[in-house]
Design an enzyme around this catalytic site. Structure first.
Site, short mmCIF file in Angstrom:
data_model
loop_
_atom_site.label_atom_id
_atom_site.label_comp_id
_atom_site.label_asym_id
_atom_site.label_seq_id
_atom_site.Cartn_x
_atom_site.Cartn_y
_atom_site.Cartn_z
N CYS A 332 0.83 -1.20 0.00
CA CYS A 332 0.00 0.00 0.00
C CYS A 332 0.87 1.26 0.00
CB CYS A 332 -0.97 -0.04 1.16
SG CYS A 332 -2.41 1.05 0.92
N HIS A 429 -3.79 -5.62 1.10
CA HIS A 429 -3.58 -5.89 2.52
C HIS A 429 -4.07 -7.30 2.84
CE1 HIS A 429 -2.37 -1.92 3.86
NE2 HIS A 429 -3.38 -1.38 3.19
#
Length: 487
Positions: A332, A429
Protein backbone atom coordinates in the site's frame (compact mmCIF):
# COMPACT_ATOMS: atom_id res chain seq x y z
CA UNK A 1 -35.49 -7.12 22.45
CA UNK A 2 -31.71 -6.78 22.38
CA UNK A 3 -29.79 -6.07 25.56
CA UNK A 4 -26.56 -4.12 25.81
CA UNK A 5 -23.60 -3.69 28.14
CA UNK A 6 -20.68 -1.29 27.74
CA UNK A 7 -17.06 -1.83 28.73
CA UNK A 8 -14.90 1.18 29.52
CA UNK A 9 -11.36 1.23 30.87
CA UNK A 10 -9.33 3.11 33.43
CA UNK A 11 -6.97 3.85 30.53
CA UNK A 12 -5.98 2.84 27.03
CA UNK A 13 -4.70 -0.70 26.44
CA UNK A 14 -6.22 -2.22 29.58
CA UNK A 15 -7.71 -5.06 27.51
CA UNK A 16 -11.16 -3.72 26.61
CA UNK A 17 -10.99 -4.97 23.02
CA UNK A 18 -9.81 -8.41 24.07
CA UNK A 19 -12.43 -8.80 26.78
CA UNK A 20 -15.20 -7.82 24.37
CA UNK A 21 -13.87 -10.20 21.70
CA UNK A 22 -13.77 -13.08 24.19
CA UNK A 23 -17.28 -12.31 25.42
CA UNK A 24 -18.55 -12.12 21.82
CA UNK A 25 -17.31 -15.66 21.22
CA UNK A 26 -18.42 -16.95 24.64
CA UNK A 27 -21.99 -15.65 24.32
CA UNK A 28 -22.16 -16.69 20.65
CA UNK A 29 -21.19 -20.18 21.80
CA UNK A 30 -24.21 -20.06 24.11
CA UNK A 31 -26.47 -19.48 21.12
CA UNK A 32 -26.94 -15.73 21.41
CA UNK A 33 -26.78 -13.46 18.38
CA UNK A 34 -24.06 -11.07 19.53
CA UNK A 35 -22.83 -7.85 17.94
CA UNK A 36 -19.85 -5.69 18.91
CA UNK A 37 -20.10 -1.90 18.86
CA UNK A 38 -17.61 0.90 19.37
CA UNK A 39 -19.07 4.40 18.95
CA UNK A 40 -15.72 6.04 18.19
CA UNK A 41 -12.36 4.45 17.56
CA UNK A 42 -8.95 5.92 16.79
CA UNK A 43 -6.67 3.56 14.91
CA UNK A 44 -4.79 3.19 11.65
CA UNK A 45 -5.41 -0.55 11.75
CA UNK A 46 -8.67 -0.91 9.86
CA UNK A 47 -10.65 -3.57 8.04
CA UNK A 48 -12.97 -3.52 5.04
CA UNK A 49 -16.56 -4.43 5.87
CA UNK A 50 -19.13 -6.56 4.12
CA UNK A 51 -21.12 -3.41 3.29
CA UNK A 52 -18.20 -1.68 1.56
CA UNK A 53 -16.76 0.58 4.24
CA UNK A 54 -14.04 0.43 6.87
CA UNK A 55 -14.02 0.00 10.64
CA UNK A 56 -11.37 -0.47 13.31
CA UNK A 57 -9.50 -3.77 13.14
CA UNK A 58 -10.56 -4.59 16.72
CA UNK A 59 -14.26 -4.40 15.80
CA UNK A 60 -13.66 -6.65 12.78
CA UNK A 61 -12.00 -9.18 15.09
CA UNK A 62 -14.89 -8.89 17.56
CA UNK A 63 -17.35 -9.48 14.71
CA UNK A 64 -15.39 -12.58 13.76
CA UNK A 65 -15.51 -13.70 17.39
CA UNK A 66 -19.30 -13.25 17.28
CA UNK A 67 -19.35 -15.24 14.02
CA UNK A 68 -20.77 -12.29 12.10
CA UNK A 69 -19.70 -10.32 9.06
CA UNK A 70 -18.12 -6.97 9.99
CA UNK A 71 -20.42 -4.01 9.26
CA UNK A 72 -19.96 -0.26 9.33
CA UNK A 73 -22.67 -0.03 12.02
CA UNK A 74 -20.20 -1.70 14.44
CA UNK A 75 -17.85 1.31 14.45
CA UNK A 76 -19.69 4.33 13.05
CA UNK A 77 -16.91 6.87 13.78
CA UNK A 78 -13.28 6.00 13.03
CA UNK A 79 -10.41 8.46 13.38
CA UNK A 80 -7.24 7.65 11.45
CA UNK A 81 -4.30 9.82 12.57
CA UNK A 82 -2.56 11.54 9.66
CA UNK A 83 -0.38 13.98 11.63
CA UNK A 84 0.51 14.75 15.23
CA UNK A 85 -2.55 16.97 15.77
CA UNK A 86 -5.06 15.76 13.19
CA UNK A 87 -6.81 12.76 11.69
CA UNK A 88 -8.95 11.52 8.85
CA UNK A 89 -12.60 11.29 9.89
CA UNK A 90 -14.41 8.16 8.69
CA UNK A 91 -18.19 8.05 9.31
CA UNK A 92 -20.22 4.91 8.61
CA UNK A 93 -17.23 3.48 6.80
CA UNK A 94 -16.54 6.36 4.41
CA UNK A 95 -13.98 9.14 4.56
CA UNK A 96 -15.73 12.39 5.34
CA UNK A 97 -12.89 14.85 5.89
CA UNK A 98 -9.58 15.50 7.60
CA UNK A 99 -9.46 17.83 10.58
CA UNK A 100 -7.38 18.88 13.53
CA UNK A 101 -7.96 17.30 16.93
CA UNK A 102 -9.18 20.65 18.25
CA UNK A 103 -11.77 20.97 15.49
CA UNK A 104 -12.94 17.40 15.94
CA UNK A 105 -13.45 17.73 19.70
CA UNK A 106 -15.36 20.94 19.12
CA UNK A 107 -17.66 19.43 16.50
CA UNK A 108 -17.99 15.75 17.38
CA UNK A 109 -21.34 16.17 19.16
CA UNK A 110 -23.01 16.55 15.75
CA UNK A 111 -22.03 12.93 15.07
CA UNK A 112 -23.95 11.54 18.05
CA UNK A 113 -27.26 11.09 16.14
CA UNK A 114 -25.43 9.02 13.51
CA UNK A 115 -23.77 6.96 16.24
CA UNK A 116 -27.12 6.31 17.93
CA UNK A 117 -28.73 5.38 14.60
CA UNK A 118 -25.97 2.85 13.90
CA UNK A 119 -26.39 1.41 17.41
CA UNK A 120 -30.14 1.05 16.92
CA UNK A 121 -29.70 -0.64 13.54
CA UNK A 122 -27.23 -3.09 15.05
CA UNK A 123 -29.44 -3.82 18.04
CA UNK A 124 -32.38 -4.56 15.74
CA UNK A 125 -30.50 -7.63 14.51
CA UNK A 126 -29.00 -8.89 17.77
CA UNK A 127 -29.80 -10.43 21.13
CA UNK A 128 -26.84 -8.77 22.82
CA UNK A 129 -24.73 -5.74 21.87
CA UNK A 130 -21.36 -5.50 23.63
CA UNK A 131 -20.12 -1.91 23.52
CA UNK A 132 -16.48 -0.89 23.87
CA UNK A 133 -15.48 2.55 25.08
CA UNK A 134 -12.35 4.42 24.02
CA UNK A 135 -9.31 5.47 26.02
CA UNK A 136 -10.08 6.23 29.66
CA UNK A 137 -13.47 6.56 31.30
CA UNK A 138 -12.08 9.30 33.55
CA UNK A 139 -10.92 11.81 30.91
CA UNK A 140 -13.12 14.51 32.39
CA UNK A 141 -11.31 17.14 30.32
CA UNK A 142 -12.83 15.53 27.21
CA UNK A 143 -16.29 14.85 28.68
CA UNK A 144 -18.04 17.78 26.95
CA UNK A 145 -19.54 16.65 23.62
CA UNK A 146 -18.25 13.09 24.24
CA UNK A 147 -19.58 10.36 21.96
CA UNK A 148 -17.12 7.59 22.83
CA UNK A 149 -17.69 6.90 26.52
CA UNK A 150 -20.23 8.36 28.95
CA UNK A 151 -21.63 10.74 26.34
CA UNK A 152 -22.81 7.72 24.38
CA UNK A 153 -23.74 5.66 27.45
CA UNK A 154 -25.98 8.46 28.75
CA UNK A 155 -27.63 9.03 25.37
CA UNK A 156 -28.31 5.32 24.87
CA UNK A 157 -28.83 4.51 28.57
CA UNK A 158 -26.34 1.63 28.49
CA UNK A 159 -24.96 0.17 31.75
CA UNK A 160 -21.18 0.26 32.11
CA UNK A 161 -18.48 -2.08 33.40
CA UNK A 162 -15.11 -0.38 34.05
CA UNK A 163 -12.00 -2.50 33.42
CA UNK A 164 -8.70 -1.99 35.23
CA UNK A 165 -5.37 -3.57 34.30
CA UNK A 166 -3.70 -4.93 37.45
CA UNK A 167 -0.52 -5.69 35.51
CA UNK A 168 0.19 -1.95 35.33
CA UNK A 169 -0.01 -1.48 39.10
CA UNK A 170 -2.25 0.94 40.96
CA UNK A 171 -5.46 -0.75 39.81
CA UNK A 172 -7.31 -0.06 43.07
CA UNK A 173 -6.57 3.67 42.81
CA UNK A 174 -7.44 3.65 39.11
CA UNK A 175 -10.87 2.10 39.64
CA UNK A 176 -11.81 3.94 42.82
CA UNK A 177 -10.36 7.15 41.42
CA UNK A 178 -12.55 6.86 38.33
CA UNK A 179 -15.64 7.17 40.54
CA UNK A 180 -14.02 10.08 42.37
CA UNK A 181 -13.43 12.28 39.33
CA UNK A 182 -16.35 11.58 36.98
CA UNK A 183 -19.74 13.24 37.29
CA UNK A 184 -22.14 11.52 39.72
CA UNK A 185 -24.66 11.05 36.92
CA UNK A 186 -22.04 9.15 34.92
CA UNK A 187 -21.02 7.08 37.95
CA UNK A 188 -24.64 5.98 38.32
CA UNK A 189 -24.35 4.13 35.02
CA UNK A 190 -21.51 1.91 36.28
CA UNK A 191 -22.84 -1.49 37.36
CA UNK A 192 -19.54 -3.28 38.04
CA UNK A 193 -15.76 -3.06 37.87
CA UNK A 194 -13.51 -5.74 36.42
CA UNK A 195 -9.89 -6.70 37.12
CA UNK A 196 -7.90 -7.81 34.07
CA UNK A 197 -4.45 -9.37 33.42
CA UNK A 198 -3.88 -10.84 36.87
CA UNK A 199 -0.80 -12.99 37.43
CA UNK A 200 -0.36 -15.27 40.43
CA UNK A 201 -2.77 -16.57 43.07
CA UNK A 202 -6.10 -14.76 42.55
CA UNK A 203 -7.15 -15.29 46.18
CA UNK A 204 -4.40 -12.84 47.17
CA UNK A 205 -6.56 -10.09 45.67
CA UNK A 206 -9.76 -10.96 47.56
CA UNK A 207 -9.22 -8.11 50.01
CA UNK A 208 -8.57 -5.74 47.10
CA UNK A 209 -11.85 -6.71 45.45
CA UNK A 210 -13.70 -6.15 48.69
CA UNK A 211 -12.12 -2.72 49.12
CA UNK A 212 -13.00 -1.68 45.55
CA UNK A 213 -16.60 -2.90 45.94
CA UNK A 214 -17.02 -1.05 49.26
CA UNK A 215 -15.59 2.20 47.92
CA UNK A 216 -17.50 2.15 44.62
CA UNK A 217 -20.75 0.54 45.70
CA UNK A 218 -20.76 -1.92 42.78
CA UNK A 219 -19.44 -5.50 42.53
CA UNK A 220 -15.82 -6.07 41.51
CA UNK A 221 -15.58 -8.97 39.06
CA UNK A 222 -12.68 -11.19 38.19
CA UNK A 223 -9.81 -11.15 38.34
CA UNK A 224 -9.21 -12.41 34.80
CA UNK A 225 -5.79 -14.05 34.66
CA UNK A 226 -3.28 -12.90 32.06
CA UNK A 227 -4.03 -14.52 28.68
CA UNK A 228 -0.70 -14.97 26.93
CA UNK A 229 -2.19 -16.22 23.66
CA UNK A 230 -3.65 -12.75 23.04
CA UNK A 231 -0.38 -11.90 21.27
CA UNK A 232 -1.50 -14.20 18.44
CA UNK A 233 -4.54 -12.03 17.65
CA UNK A 234 -4.47 -8.98 15.35
CA UNK A 235 -3.61 -5.89 17.36
CA UNK A 236 -5.96 -2.92 17.61
CA UNK A 237 -3.44 -0.12 17.26
CA UNK A 238 0.21 0.87 17.18
CA UNK A 239 0.57 0.56 20.97
CA UNK A 240 1.01 -3.17 20.39
CA UNK A 241 4.35 -2.42 18.72
CA UNK A 242 5.63 -0.86 21.95
CA UNK A 243 5.93 -4.25 23.63
CA UNK A 244 9.57 -5.38 23.65
CA UNK A 245 10.38 -8.24 21.30
CA UNK A 246 13.40 -10.49 21.18
CA UNK A 247 12.67 -12.07 17.82
CA UNK A 248 11.78 -15.69 17.19
CA UNK A 249 15.27 -16.73 16.21
CA UNK A 250 14.00 -17.94 12.84
CA UNK A 251 16.54 -18.40 10.08
CA UNK A 252 14.60 -16.16 7.66
CA UNK A 253 14.71 -12.52 8.75
CA UNK A 254 12.21 -9.86 7.68
CA UNK A 255 12.97 -6.24 8.63
CA UNK A 256 10.14 -3.73 8.84
CA UNK A 257 10.86 -0.02 9.47
CA UNK A 258 8.39 1.37 11.99
CA UNK A 259 6.97 4.38 10.19
CA UNK A 260 5.49 7.14 12.35
CA UNK A 261 2.01 6.58 10.86
CA UNK A 262 2.30 2.86 10.18
CA UNK A 263 -1.09 1.41 9.16
CA UNK A 264 -2.57 -2.06 8.95
CA UNK A 265 0.59 -3.64 10.34
CA UNK A 266 -1.45 -6.78 11.11
CA UNK A 267 -0.41 -7.68 7.54
CA UNK A 268 2.72 -8.98 9.31
CA UNK A 269 0.95 -11.25 11.80
CA UNK A 270 0.93 -14.41 9.67
CA UNK A 271 4.65 -13.97 9.02
CA UNK A 272 5.34 -13.51 12.74
CA UNK A 273 3.42 -16.72 13.40
CA UNK A 274 5.81 -18.73 11.21
CA UNK A 275 8.29 -20.57 13.47
CA UNK A 276 11.07 -20.24 10.89
CA UNK A 277 10.62 -16.49 10.36
CA UNK A 278 12.02 -13.64 12.46
CA UNK A 279 10.06 -10.40 11.92
CA UNK A 280 12.10 -7.46 13.24
CA UNK A 281 10.32 -4.13 13.74
CA UNK A 282 13.06 -1.52 13.28
CA UNK A 283 12.57 1.33 15.73
CA UNK A 284 13.55 4.93 14.93
CA UNK A 285 17.18 5.61 15.67
CA UNK A 286 18.29 2.14 14.60
CA UNK A 287 19.58 1.04 11.21
CA UNK A 288 17.78 -1.62 9.22
CA UNK A 289 19.67 -4.85 10.00
CA UNK A 290 20.75 -7.44 7.48
CA UNK A 291 17.69 -9.33 6.36
CA UNK A 292 16.38 -11.66 3.68
CA UNK A 293 13.43 -9.34 3.02
CA UNK A 294 12.58 -5.74 3.84
CA UNK A 295 8.88 -4.89 3.97
CA UNK A 296 7.82 -1.25 3.81
CA UNK A 297 4.37 -1.36 5.40
CA UNK A 298 1.23 0.64 4.90
CA UNK A 299 1.07 4.28 5.96
CA UNK A 300 -1.69 6.73 6.76
CA UNK A 301 0.43 9.65 5.50
CA UNK A 302 2.66 8.33 2.74
CA UNK A 303 4.64 11.45 1.84
CA UNK A 304 5.22 12.39 5.47
CA UNK A 305 6.32 8.87 6.34
CA UNK A 306 8.60 8.78 3.30
CA UNK A 307 10.26 11.94 4.60
CA UNK A 308 10.60 10.33 8.04
CA UNK A 309 12.09 7.21 6.46
CA UNK A 310 14.75 9.38 4.82
CA UNK A 311 15.35 11.25 8.08
CA UNK A 312 16.22 7.96 9.73
CA UNK A 313 18.62 7.02 6.91
CA UNK A 314 16.50 3.98 6.16
CA UNK A 315 16.43 4.87 2.46
CA UNK A 316 20.20 4.32 2.35
CA UNK A 317 19.80 0.97 4.14
CA UNK A 318 17.05 -0.16 1.73
CA UNK A 319 19.03 0.83 -1.38
CA UNK A 320 22.14 -0.93 -0.05
CA UNK A 321 20.08 -4.04 0.74
CA UNK A 322 18.81 -4.06 -2.85
CA UNK A 323 22.29 -3.57 -4.33
CA UNK A 324 23.44 -6.67 -2.42
CA UNK A 325 20.65 -8.72 -3.97
CA UNK A 326 18.10 -8.44 -1.15
CA UNK A 327 14.36 -8.50 -1.72
CA UNK A 328 12.01 -5.60 -0.96
CA UNK A 329 8.21 -5.59 -0.72
CA UNK A 330 6.07 -2.48 -0.37
CA UNK A 331 2.46 -2.81 0.78
CA UNK A 332 0.00 0.00 0.00
CA UNK A 333 1.78 3.19 1.13
CA UNK A 334 5.04 1.23 1.06
CA UNK A 335 4.34 0.36 -2.56
CA UNK A 336 3.87 4.04 -3.37
CA UNK A 337 7.18 4.90 -1.66
CA UNK A 338 9.07 2.41 -3.84
CA UNK A 339 8.14 4.30 -7.01
CA UNK A 340 9.71 7.33 -8.65
CA UNK A 341 7.28 9.99 -7.39
CA UNK A 342 4.23 10.49 -5.18
CA UNK A 343 2.12 13.51 -6.11
CA UNK A 344 -0.62 15.00 -3.94
CA UNK A 345 -1.98 17.86 -6.06
CA UNK A 346 -5.16 18.27 -3.99
CA UNK A 347 -3.51 18.18 -0.57
CA UNK A 348 -5.23 14.93 0.46
CA UNK A 349 -2.60 14.11 3.10
CA UNK A 350 -1.29 17.59 3.86
CA UNK A 351 0.16 20.45 1.85
CA UNK A 352 -0.12 19.88 -1.94
CA UNK A 353 3.12 18.83 -3.59
CA UNK A 354 5.20 16.02 -4.98
CA UNK A 355 7.80 13.77 -3.32
CA UNK A 356 10.63 11.81 -4.88
CA UNK A 357 10.22 8.12 -4.14
CA UNK A 358 12.93 5.52 -3.58
CA UNK A 359 13.03 4.78 -7.30
CA UNK A 360 13.17 1.01 -6.94
CA UNK A 361 10.04 0.57 -9.04
CA UNK A 362 9.30 2.26 -12.35
CA UNK A 363 5.91 3.60 -11.22
CA UNK A 364 4.41 6.94 -10.24
CA UNK A 365 1.50 7.60 -7.88
CA UNK A 366 -1.03 10.42 -7.80
CA UNK A 367 -3.10 10.63 -4.61
CA UNK A 368 -6.82 11.08 -5.23
CA UNK A 369 -9.74 11.87 -2.88
CA UNK A 370 -11.63 8.64 -3.59
CA UNK A 371 -10.69 5.85 -1.21
CA UNK A 372 -10.83 2.36 -2.66
CA UNK A 373 -12.37 -0.10 -0.18
CA UNK A 374 -12.88 -3.61 -1.49
CA UNK A 375 -12.48 -7.17 -0.32
CA UNK A 376 -10.59 -8.96 -3.09
CA UNK A 377 -10.19 -12.51 -4.31
CA UNK A 378 -6.81 -12.32 -6.01
CA UNK A 379 -4.13 -14.65 -7.34
CA UNK A 380 -0.39 -14.33 -7.23
CA UNK A 381 0.73 -13.42 -10.75
CA UNK A 382 3.76 -15.73 -10.63
CA UNK A 383 2.44 -18.90 -9.01
CA UNK A 384 -1.29 -18.50 -9.56
CA UNK A 385 -1.89 -19.22 -5.88
CA UNK A 386 -4.97 -17.59 -4.32
CA UNK A 387 -4.66 -14.48 -2.15
CA UNK A 388 -7.59 -13.32 -0.03
CA UNK A 389 -6.90 -9.66 0.66
CA UNK A 390 -8.46 -6.24 0.58
CA UNK A 391 -7.84 -2.81 -0.91
CA UNK A 392 -7.88 0.26 1.33
CA UNK A 393 -6.06 3.15 -0.29
CA UNK A 394 -6.26 6.50 -2.00
CA UNK A 395 -4.21 6.97 -5.14
CA UNK A 396 -3.62 5.73 -8.67
CA UNK A 397 -0.31 4.13 -9.60
CA UNK A 398 0.98 3.75 -13.17
CA UNK A 399 4.28 3.01 -14.88
CA UNK A 400 6.39 0.50 -16.75
CA UNK A 401 6.84 -2.02 -13.95
CA UNK A 402 3.10 -2.56 -13.80
CA UNK A 403 3.64 -4.67 -16.92
CA UNK A 404 4.97 -7.24 -14.44
CA UNK A 405 2.05 -7.35 -11.96
CA UNK A 406 2.35 -8.66 -8.43
CA UNK A 407 -1.13 -10.20 -8.54
CA UNK A 408 -4.24 -10.55 -10.64
CA UNK A 409 -7.51 -9.27 -9.19
CA UNK A 410 -10.65 -10.30 -11.03
CA UNK A 411 -8.53 -10.81 -14.14
CA UNK A 412 -6.92 -7.36 -13.89
CA UNK A 413 -3.20 -6.82 -13.14
CA UNK A 414 -2.41 -5.41 -9.70
CA UNK A 415 0.84 -4.09 -8.27
CA UNK A 416 4.28 -4.15 -9.88
CA UNK A 417 7.57 -6.06 -9.90
CA UNK A 418 10.94 -4.61 -10.88
CA UNK A 419 12.87 -5.83 -13.92
CA UNK A 420 15.40 -7.64 -11.69
CA UNK A 421 12.59 -9.36 -9.78
CA UNK A 422 13.89 -8.20 -6.40
CA UNK A 423 11.39 -5.41 -5.70
CA UNK A 424 7.62 -5.85 -5.50
CA UNK A 425 4.74 -3.56 -4.67
CA UNK A 426 1.06 -4.25 -4.04
CA UNK A 427 -2.02 -2.51 -2.67
CA UNK A 428 -3.32 -5.82 -1.26
CA UNK A 429 -3.58 -5.89 2.52
CA UNK A 430 -3.98 -9.19 4.35
CA UNK A 431 -2.16 -11.11 1.63
CA UNK A 432 -0.03 -13.27 3.94
CA UNK A 433 -3.04 -14.84 5.63
CA UNK A 434 -3.26 -17.08 2.55
CA UNK A 435 -1.19 -20.07 3.69
CA UNK A 436 -0.10 -21.48 0.33
CA UNK A 437 0.87 -18.08 -1.02
CA UNK A 438 2.78 -17.21 2.16
CA UNK A 439 4.73 -20.46 1.97
CA UNK A 440 5.54 -19.84 -1.67
CA UNK A 441 6.61 -16.25 -1.05
CA UNK A 442 9.07 -16.94 1.76
CA UNK A 443 10.15 -20.39 0.57
CA UNK A 444 11.74 -22.94 2.85
CA UNK A 445 11.34 -20.78 5.95
CA UNK A 446 7.60 -21.47 6.05
CA UNK A 447 5.98 -24.27 7.99
CA UNK A 448 3.74 -26.65 6.11
CA UNK A 449 1.59 -27.03 9.23
CA UNK A 450 0.63 -23.41 9.94
CA UNK A 451 -3.03 -22.64 9.19
CA UNK A 452 -3.14 -18.98 10.13
CA UNK A 453 -6.89 -18.34 9.97
CA UNK A 454 -7.71 -21.52 11.88
CA UNK A 455 -5.15 -20.43 14.47
CA UNK A 456 -6.94 -17.11 15.02
CA UNK A 457 -10.25 -18.90 15.60
CA UNK A 458 -8.56 -21.35 17.96
CA UNK A 459 -7.27 -18.45 20.05
CA UNK A 460 -10.74 -16.86 20.13
CA UNK A 461 -12.19 -20.16 21.33
CA UNK A 462 -9.48 -20.42 23.98
CA UNK A 463 -10.16 -16.83 25.07
CA UNK A 464 -13.89 -17.54 25.38
CA UNK A 465 -13.15 -20.58 27.53
CA UNK A 466 -10.71 -18.52 29.61
CA UNK A 467 -13.49 -16.03 30.40
CA UNK A 468 -16.00 -18.81 31.08
CA UNK A 469 -13.56 -20.26 33.61
CA UNK A 470 -12.65 -17.05 35.44
CA UNK A 471 -15.81 -14.91 35.22
CA UNK A 472 -19.41 -15.52 36.19
CA UNK A 473 -20.82 -14.89 32.74
CA UNK A 474 -24.39 -15.42 33.90
CA UNK A 475 -23.95 -12.62 36.44
CA UNK A 476 -22.31 -10.44 33.79
CA UNK A 477 -25.14 -11.06 31.34
CA UNK A 478 -27.65 -10.16 34.04
CA UNK A 479 -26.10 -6.68 34.18
CA UNK A 480 -27.06 -5.99 30.54
CA UNK A 481 -30.17 -3.88 30.00
CA UNK A 482 -32.67 -3.80 27.14
CA UNK A 483 -31.84 -1.36 24.36
CA UNK A 484 -34.39 1.39 24.57
CA UNK A 485 -36.06 2.92 21.55
CA UNK A 486 -33.79 5.74 20.49
CA UNK A 487 -35.04 9.09 19.13
Amino acid sequence: MAKSLMFMGTGSDVGKSLVVAGLCRAFANRGLKVAPFKPQNMSNNAAVTADGGEIGRAQALQARAARREPLTTMNPVLLKPEQETGAQLVVRGQRRSSMSARDYFARRAVLLPEVLTAFAELAADADLVLVEGAGSASEVNLRANDIANFGFAQAANVPVVVIGDINRGGVIAALVGTFAVIAPTDAELIVATLINRFQGDPTLFDAGKTFIAERTGVPCLGPIPYFAEAARLPAEDVMALDAPTTGSGGAYRIAVPRLPRIANFDDLDPLSAEPGVDVVIVEPGRPIPRADLIIIPGSKATRADLAALRQQGWDIDILAHHRLGGSVLGICGGYQMLGRTIADPDGIEGAPGKSEGLGLLDVETVLTPVKQLRVEQAHDAGSGLPIAGYHMHMGETSGGDRARPFANVSGEPEGAISADGLVSGTYLHGLFAADEFRRSFIGNAASADLDYEAGVDAVLDALAQHLETHLDLDALLALAQPVRTLP
